[in-house]
Scaffold this motif. Structure first.
Motif, PDB file in Angstrom:
ATOM      1  N   ALA A  76      32.861  39.859  28.456  1.00  0.00           N
ATOM      2  CA  ALA A  76      34.147  40.306  28.999  1.00  0.00           C
ATOM      3  C   ALA A  76      34.978  40.997  27.927  1.00  0.00           C
ATOM      4  O   ALA A  76      35.622  42.019  28.187  1.00  0.00           O
ATOM      5  N   ALA A 128      39.610  50.867  34.859  1.00  0.00           N
ATOM      6  CA  ALA A 128      38.886  49.939  35.734  1.00  0.00           C
ATOM      7  C   ALA A 128      37.959  49.028  34.925  1.00  0.00           C
ATOM      8  O   ALA A 128      37.880  47.821  35.183  1.00  0.00           O
ATOM      9  N   ILE A 129      37.284  49.592  33.937  1.00  0.00           N
ATOM     10  CA  ILE A 129      36.388  48.799  33.097  1.00  0.00           C
ATOM     11  C   ILE A 129      37.193  47.767  32.308  1.00  0.00           C
ATOM     12  O   ILE A 129      36.788  46.604  32.189  1.00  0.00           O
ATOM     13  N   SER A 130      38.328  48.172  31.785  1.00  0.00           N
ATOM     14  CA  SER A 130      39.188  47.249  31.036  1.00  0.00           C
ATOM     15  C   SER A 130      39.690  46.118  31.919  1.00  0.00           C
ATOM     16  O   SER A 130      39.722  44.956  31.498  1.00  0.00           O
ATOM     17  N   LEU A 131      40.092  46.440  33.123  1.00  0.00           N
ATOM     18  CA  LEU A 131      40.573  45.408  34.037  1.00  0.00           C
ATOM     19  C   LEU A 131      39.462  44.445  34.427  1.00  0.00           C
ATOM     20  O   LEU A 131      39.694  43.243  34.580  1.00  0.00           O
ATOM     21  N   LEU A 132      38.254  44.957  34.573  1.00  0.00           N
ATOM     22  CA  LEU A 132      37.112  44.090  34.860  1.00  0.00           C
ATOM     23  C   LEU A 132      36.876  43.118  33.706  1.00  0.00           C
ATOM     24  O   LEU A 132      36.646  41.925  33.922  1.00  0.00           O
ATOM     25  N   GLY A 133      36.979  43.615  32.491  1.00  0.00           N
ATOM     26  CA  GLY A 133      36.850  42.750  31.327  1.00  0.00           C
ATOM     27  C   GLY A 133      37.967  41.723  31.254  1.00  0.00           C
ATOM     28  O   GLY A 133      37.737  40.561  30.904  1.00  0.00           O
ATOM     29  N   LEU A 148      39.609  40.457  33.789  1.00  0.00           N
ATOM     30  CA  LEU A 148      39.323  39.442  34.800  1.00  0.00           C
ATOM     31  C   LEU A 148      38.263  38.459  34.306  1.00  0.00           C
ATOM     32  O   LEU A 148      38.336  37.261  34.577  1.00  0.00           O
ATOM     33  N   GLY A 149      37.275  38.970  33.587  1.00  0.00           N
ATOM     34  CA  GLY A 149      36.257  38.105  33.012  1.00  0.00           C
ATOM     35  C   GLY A 149      36.838  37.141  31.996  1.00  0.00           C
ATOM     36  O   GLY A 149      36.463  35.963  31.949  1.00  0.00           O
ATOM     37  N   LEU A 188      33.550  44.453  27.454  1.00  0.00           N
ATOM     38  CA  LEU A 188      33.974  45.364  28.526  1.00  0.00           C
ATOM     39  C   LEU A 188      35.409  45.832  28.319  1.00  0.00           C
ATOM     40  O   LEU A 188      35.717  47.014  28.519  1.00  0.00           O
ATOM     41  N   SER A 189      36.283  44.922  27.927  1.00  0.00           N
ATOM     42  CA  SER A 189      37.677  45.301  27.696  1.00  0.00           C
ATOM     43  C   SER A 189      37.795  46.335  26.584  1.00  0.00           C
ATOM     44  O   SER A 189      38.521  47.323  26.717  1.00  0.00           O
ATOM     45  N   TYR A 238      38.642  34.443  33.833  1.00  0.00           N
ATOM     46  CA  TYR A 238      37.664  33.515  34.404  1.00  0.00           C
ATOM     47  C   TYR A 238      37.179  32.531  33.335  1.00  0.00           C
ATOM     48  O   TYR A 238      37.067  31.326  33.601  1.00  0.00           O
TER      49      TYR A 238
END
Length: 79
Positions: free
Chosen positions: A61, A18-23, A25-26, A64-65, A29
């Motif tokens: 980002a 989940a943290i990797s996917l959030l990164g 997405l960043g 985070l990834s 963006y």
């Protein structure tokens, strides 16, 4: 009936994912934001200002990834 055992490390793997996917997405963006600025054909100063705004987001980002992938690897090794 099959009983499946879930270890706490499975949760660690999913949290890292989940943290990797959030990164990720960043990062997407940031790419979209810079491509919009490029298409707007801003002058040199405006483009530099936009890139200065995007750079911390991009680094965050990316951080985070990387952290997410490290958590996934740790979860796999400990499982």
């Amino acid at each position: 009936m099959e009983i499946t055992h879930t270890s706490p490390f499975d949760a660690l793997i999913w949290a890292g994912t989940a943290i990797s996917l959030l990164g990720l997405l960043g990062l997407v963006y940031c790419i979209i934001r810079v491509s919009r600025a490029k298409r707007a054909q801003l002058d040199d100063e405006a483009m530099r200002a936009e890139l200065k705004k995007v750079m911390p987001l991009n680094l965050g980002a990316l951080f985070l990834s990387v952290i997410g992938l490290m958590v996934v690897i740790i979860g796999i090794f400990l499982a």
